[in-house]
Design an enzyme around this catalytic site. Structure first.
Site, PDB file in Angstrom:
ATOM      1  N   ASP A 222       0.434  42.788  24.562  1.00  0.00           N
ATOM      2  CA  ASP A 222       0.348  42.294  25.935  1.00  0.00           C
ATOM      3  C   ASP A 222       0.592  40.790  26.010  1.00  0.00           C
ATOM      4  OD1 ASP A 222       0.037  42.521  28.659  1.00  0.00           O
ATOM      5  OD2 ASP A 222      -1.952  43.446  28.563  1.00  0.00           O
ATOM      6  N   HIS A 223       0.594  40.271  27.231  1.00  0.00           N
ATOM      7  CA  HIS A 223       0.983  38.883  27.454  1.00  0.00           C
ATOM      8  C   HIS A 223       0.073  37.901  26.698  1.00  0.00           C
ATOM      9  CE1 HIS A 223      -2.010  39.551  30.671  1.00  0.00           C
ATOM     10  NE2 HIS A 223      -2.266  38.264  30.558  1.00  0.00           N
ATOM     11  N   LYS A 224       0.717  36.893  26.147  1.00  0.00           N
ATOM     12  CA  LYS A 224       0.078  35.787  25.425  1.00  0.00           C
ATOM     13  C   LYS A 224      -0.650  36.214  24.154  1.00  0.00           C
ATOM     14  CE  LYS A 224      -0.287  32.550  29.279  1.00  0.00           C
ATOM     15  NZ  LYS A 224      -1.180  31.661  30.059  1.00  0.00           N
TER      16      LYS A 224
END
Length: 211
Positions: free
Chosen positions: A139-141
């Site tokens: 997922d993001h980051k």
């Protein structure tokens, strides 16, 4: 990609790596493997040519071909990467299935195996020589160090850090913001709700340390 690829390794992820290159219309020149019993055999019509330390084949890499290291064992994977770095002055290329989704601002290193239906979110960072099996979600980051392995269907939630050499089995869920330490191991199907230290092994729902 203009050059064909030589795949180092003819077991484990080697066959799906061939499928990945086929999915991208990249020609695979052949496989190299230390197991002499495989020499002269074929994987989906592509030959196992010889040993990965054979200069007769190695000399092709960098000039006429690219290379990809398709070995699950991290110790031997590192050895082959260093072999390519030192003797051929090249980095292995990425093997990314055509059905994987990679955000436009995700960052990928060299030599990664990214199989079908993998999702890599916005601003995620993937190091070098990682293995992301079918359907994994980063997922993001989220951040993955070098030589990390992620099992099929595993979900690495936002802003998780997975440090170098960690192994995460299939169907694992890691909640947002945690850190998975260097060379840690997480058993298949685990739900990880707290950070995992270096070299620790955890398993279960919720995941707990295996002594």
């Amino acid at each position: 990609m203009d050059k064909p690829v030589i795949i180092l390794g003819a077991k484990g992820i080697a066959h799906p790596a061939l499928e990945i290159f086929n999915s991208n219309q990249v020609i695979v020149y052949g496989f190299l493997d230390e197991d002499e019993s495989l020499h002269g055999t074929e994987i989906n019509t592509v030959s196992v040519l010889g040993h990965p330390e054979d200069d007769g084949f190695l000399k092709l890499i960098g000039k006429k071909t690219e290379a990809f290291v398709a070995v699950d064992d991290n110790k031997y994977r590192r050895f082959l990467v260093e072999l390519l770095n030192e003797r051929r002055k090249v980095q292995p290329i990425n093997a990314i299935h055509e059905s994987a989704y990679i955000s436009t601002d995700a960052h990928l290193g060299h030599g990664n195996f990214i199989n079908a239906q993998v999702t890599i979110g916005a601003a995620a960072e993937i190091g070098h020589h990682c293995i992301l099996n079918t359907g994994a979600i980063i997922d993001h980051k989220a951040k993955l160090g070098d030589f990390v392995q992620i099992g099929a269907g595993t979900i690495i939630n936002s802003e998780v850090t997975v440090e170098e050499g960690a192994f995460i089995g299939s169907g694992v869920t890691i909640v947002s913001g945690l850190t998975i330490g260097k060379n840690a191991r997480i058993g298949a199907g685990s739900v990880v709700i707290s950070s995992v230290g270096d070299n620790e092994t955890v398993f279960g729902n919720p995941a707990s340390k295996v002594k």
